[in-house]
Scaffold this motif. Structure first.
Motif, PDB file in Angstrom:
ATOM      1  N   SER A 105       0.837  -1.200   0.000  1.00 35.23           N
ATOM      2  CA  SER A 105       0.000   0.000   0.000  1.00 35.23           C
ATOM      3  C   SER A 105       0.869   1.246   0.000  1.00 35.23           C
ATOM      4  CB  SER A 105      -0.901   0.014   1.242  1.00 35.23           C
ATOM      5  OG  SER A 105      -1.628   1.215   1.298  1.00 35.23           O
ATOM      6  N   LEU A 106       0.462   2.247  -0.767  1.00 34.18           N
ATOM      7  CA  LEU A 106       1.206   3.502  -0.830  1.00 34.18           C
ATOM      8  C   LEU A 106       0.861   4.418   0.342  1.00 34.18           C
ATOM      9  CD1 LEU A 106       0.964   4.179  -4.663  1.00 34.18           C
ATOM     10  CD2 LEU A 106       2.832   3.129  -3.378  1.00 34.18           C
ATOM     11  N   LYS A 107      -0.148   4.084   1.099  1.00 29.53           N
ATOM     12  CA  LYS A 107      -0.552   4.865   2.280  1.00 29.53           C
ATOM     13  C   LYS A 107      -0.501   3.967   3.511  1.00 29.53           C
ATOM     14  CE  LYS A 107      -1.661   8.485  -0.099  1.00 29.53           C
ATOM     15  NZ  LYS A 107      -0.970   9.721  -0.002  1.00 29.53           N
ATOM     16  N   ALA A 108      -0.106   4.539   4.650  1.00 32.39           N
ATOM     17  CA  ALA A 108       0.044   3.765   5.879  1.00 32.39           C
ATOM     18  C   ALA A 108      -1.226   3.803   6.725  1.00 32.39           C
ATOM     19  CB  ALA A 108       1.200   4.325   6.701  1.00 32.39           C
ATOM     20  N   ASP A 109      -1.437   2.742   7.511  1.00 28.07           N
ATOM     21  CA  ASP A 109      -2.483   2.745   8.530  1.00 28.07           C
ATOM     22  C   ASP A 109      -2.068   3.705   9.640  1.00 28.07           C
ATOM     23  OD1 ASP A 109      -3.693   0.778   7.054  1.00 28.07           O
ATOM     24  OD2 ASP A 109      -3.416  -0.808   8.524  1.00 28.07           O
ATOM     25  N   ALA A 110      -3.048   4.118  10.444  1.00 26.58           N
ATOM     26  CA  ALA A 110      -2.762   5.022  11.558  1.00 26.58           C
ATOM     27  C   ALA A 110      -3.708   4.693  12.702  1.00 26.58           C
ATOM     28  CB  ALA A 110      -2.916   6.475  11.137  1.00 26.58           C
ATOM     29  N   PHE A 111      -3.420   5.258  13.870  1.00 25.41           N
ATOM     30  CA  PHE A 111      -4.281   5.081  15.038  1.00 25.41           C
ATOM     31  C   PHE A 111      -4.495   6.441  15.681  1.00 25.41           C
ATOM     32  CE2 PHE A 111      -5.232   3.916  19.464  1.00 25.41           C
ATOM     33  CZ  PHE A 111      -6.307   3.072  19.226  1.00 25.41           C
ATOM     34  N   LEU A 112      -5.754   6.827  15.818  1.00 29.07           N
ATOM     35  CA  LEU A 112      -6.137   8.108  16.402  1.00 29.07           C
ATOM     36  C   LEU A 112      -6.706   7.846  17.786  1.00 29.07           C
ATOM     37  CD1 LEU A 112      -6.719  11.179  15.987  1.00 29.07           C
ATOM     38  CD2 LEU A 112      -8.905  10.513  15.024  1.00 29.07           C
ATOM     39  N   SER A 113      -6.169   8.531  18.803  1.00 28.49           N
ATOM     40  CA  SER A 113      -6.677   8.331  20.154  1.00 28.49           C
ATOM     41  C   SER A 113      -6.529   9.615  20.953  1.00 28.49           C
ATOM     42  CB  SER A 113      -5.922   7.197  20.853  1.00 28.49           C
ATOM     43  OG  SER A 113      -4.555   7.527  20.982  1.00 28.49           O
ATOM     44  N   GLY A 114      -7.413   9.754  21.947  1.00 26.10           N
ATOM     45  CA  GLY A 114      -7.345  10.926  22.808  1.00 26.10           C
ATOM     46  C   GLY A 114      -8.628  11.150  23.573  1.00 26.10           C
ATOM     47  N   GLN A 115      -8.706  12.311  24.228  1.00 28.76           N
ATOM     48  CA  GLN A 115      -9.839  12.681  25.085  1.00 28.76           C
ATOM     49  C   GLN A 115     -10.720  13.720  24.397  1.00 28.76           C
ATOM     50  OE1 GLN A 115     -10.734  11.775  28.320  1.00 28.76           O
ATOM     51  NE2 GLN A 115      -9.252  10.128  28.132  1.00 28.76           N
ATOM     52  N   VAL A 116     -12.034  13.524  24.520  1.00 26.59           N
ATOM     53  CA  VAL A 116     -13.009  14.506  24.058  1.00 26.59           C
ATOM     54  C   VAL A 116     -13.618  15.149  25.286  1.00 26.59           C
ATOM     55  CG1 VAL A 116     -15.183  14.841  22.846  1.00 26.59           C
ATOM     56  CG2 VAL A 116     -13.524  13.205  21.971  1.00 26.59           C
ATOM     57  N   LYS A 117     -13.522  16.475  25.370  1.00 24.34           N
ATOM     58  CA  LYS A 117     -14.151  17.226  26.456  1.00 24.34           C
ATOM     59  C   LYS A 117     -14.904  18.389  25.835  1.00 24.34           C
ATOM     60  CE  LYS A 117     -11.012  15.914  30.085  1.00 24.34           C
ATOM     61  NZ  LYS A 117     -10.105  16.297  31.138  1.00 24.34           N
ATOM     62  N   GLY A 118     -16.233  18.301  25.895  1.00 23.95           N
ATOM     63  CA  GLY A 118     -17.054  19.323  25.259  1.00 23.95           C
ATOM     64  C   GLY A 118     -16.865  19.282  23.753  1.00 23.95           C
ATOM     65  N   ASP A 119     -16.460  20.413  23.183  1.00 23.22           N
ATOM     66  CA  ASP A 119     -16.250  20.513  21.741  1.00 23.22           C
ATOM     67  C   ASP A 119     -14.775  20.468  21.359  1.00 23.22           C
ATOM     68  OD1 ASP A 119     -18.957  20.627  21.271  1.00 23.22           O
ATOM     69  OD2 ASP A 119     -19.038  22.809  21.218  1.00 23.22           O
ATOM     70  N   LEU A 120     -13.931  19.894  22.214  1.00 23.45           N
ATOM     71  CA  LEU A 120     -12.490  19.844  21.960  1.00 23.45           C
ATOM     72  C   LEU A 120     -11.975  18.408  22.061  1.00 23.45           C
ATOM     73  CD1 LEU A 120      -9.823  21.478  21.537  1.00 23.45           C
ATOM     74  CD2 LEU A 120      -9.626  21.487  24.015  1.00 23.45           C
ATOM     75  N   PHE A 121     -11.232  17.983  21.052  1.00 21.45           N
ATOM     76  CA  PHE A 121     -10.534  16.696  21.071  1.00 21.45           C
ATOM     77  C   PHE A 121      -9.053  16.989  21.189  1.00 21.45           C
ATOM     78  CE2 PHE A 121      -7.895  13.724  18.687  1.00 21.45           C
ATOM     79  CZ  PHE A 121      -8.145  12.551  19.372  1.00 21.45           C
ATOM     80  N   ASP A 122      -8.410  16.377  22.165  1.00 22.12           N
ATOM     81  CA  ASP A 122      -6.978  16.542  22.359  1.00 22.12           C
ATOM     82  C   ASP A 122      -6.364  15.151  22.412  1.00 22.12           C
ATOM     83  OD1 ASP A 122      -4.556  17.852  22.741  1.00 22.12           O
ATOM     84  OD2 ASP A 122      -4.753  17.790  24.917  1.00 22.12           O
ATOM     85  N   GLY A 123      -5.548  14.826  21.408  1.00 24.51           N
ATOM     86  CA  GLY A 123      -4.983  13.493  21.358  1.00 24.51           C
ATOM     87  C   GLY A 123      -3.812  13.406  20.417  1.00 24.51           C
ATOM     88  N   SER A 124      -3.667  12.230  19.801  1.00 19.31           N
ATOM     89  CA  SER A 124      -2.543  12.033  18.894  1.00 19.31           C
ATOM     90  C   SER A 124      -2.934  11.125  17.747  1.00 19.31           C
ATOM     91  CB  SER A 124      -1.355  11.445  19.644  1.00 19.31           C
ATOM     92  OG  SER A 124      -1.673  10.156  20.122  1.00 19.31           O
TER      93      SER A 124
END
Length: 140
Positions: A105-124
């Protein structure tokens, strides 16, 4: 048989109606390698199983990825975990003198994770084992 039809209709009327799942749209950015990339996360969540499905779009490059995961309630917010895959993208098949590679594949898999508080997502966003900080704000 005639008595079973009204009973079946009565039971069908008591079944819970399927509620449409609201679409959530989040936008933000991450510094990936040396450049800032803009992202849009669009998804729906099953309110019973907390299963999430949707897409992650890289607005800077135009790439679009499929995502599946969960959005679990946690304290005063929620914990988001999404496995991101490129879906059906072109694959590299190359060879020379009988040696080569195929189906890469020319594109890599990824993993998105983090905390949602109200209208803000802060993660990696973790791509090829490297974590990139990602902040998203809810727009819908």
């Amino acid at each position: 048989m005639k008595r079973l039809i009204p009973l079946a209709l009565l039971l069908a009327a008591c079944a819970p109606a399927a509620r449409p799942q609201p679409v959530q749209v989040w936008e933000g950015s991450a510094r990936v390698l040396l450049t800032v990339q803009a992202y849009r996360l669009t998804f729906t969540v099953n309110p019973v199983s907390y299963a999430l499905s949707g897409t992650l779009a890289n607005l800077s490059s135009g790439d679009r990825f499929e995502g599946t995961g969960t959005l679990l309630p946690s304290g005063d917010g929620a914990e988001l975990s999404v496995q991101v895959t490129p879906g059906t993208v072109p694959r590299l098949n190359a060879g020379i003198l009988g040696f080569g590679i195929g189906g890469v594949s020319l594109k890599a898999d990824a993993f998105l994770s983090g905390q949602v508080k109200g209208d803000l997502f802060d993660g990696s966003l973790r791509v090829n084992g490297i974590r990139y900080p990602l902040t998203l704000r809810r727009v819908q």
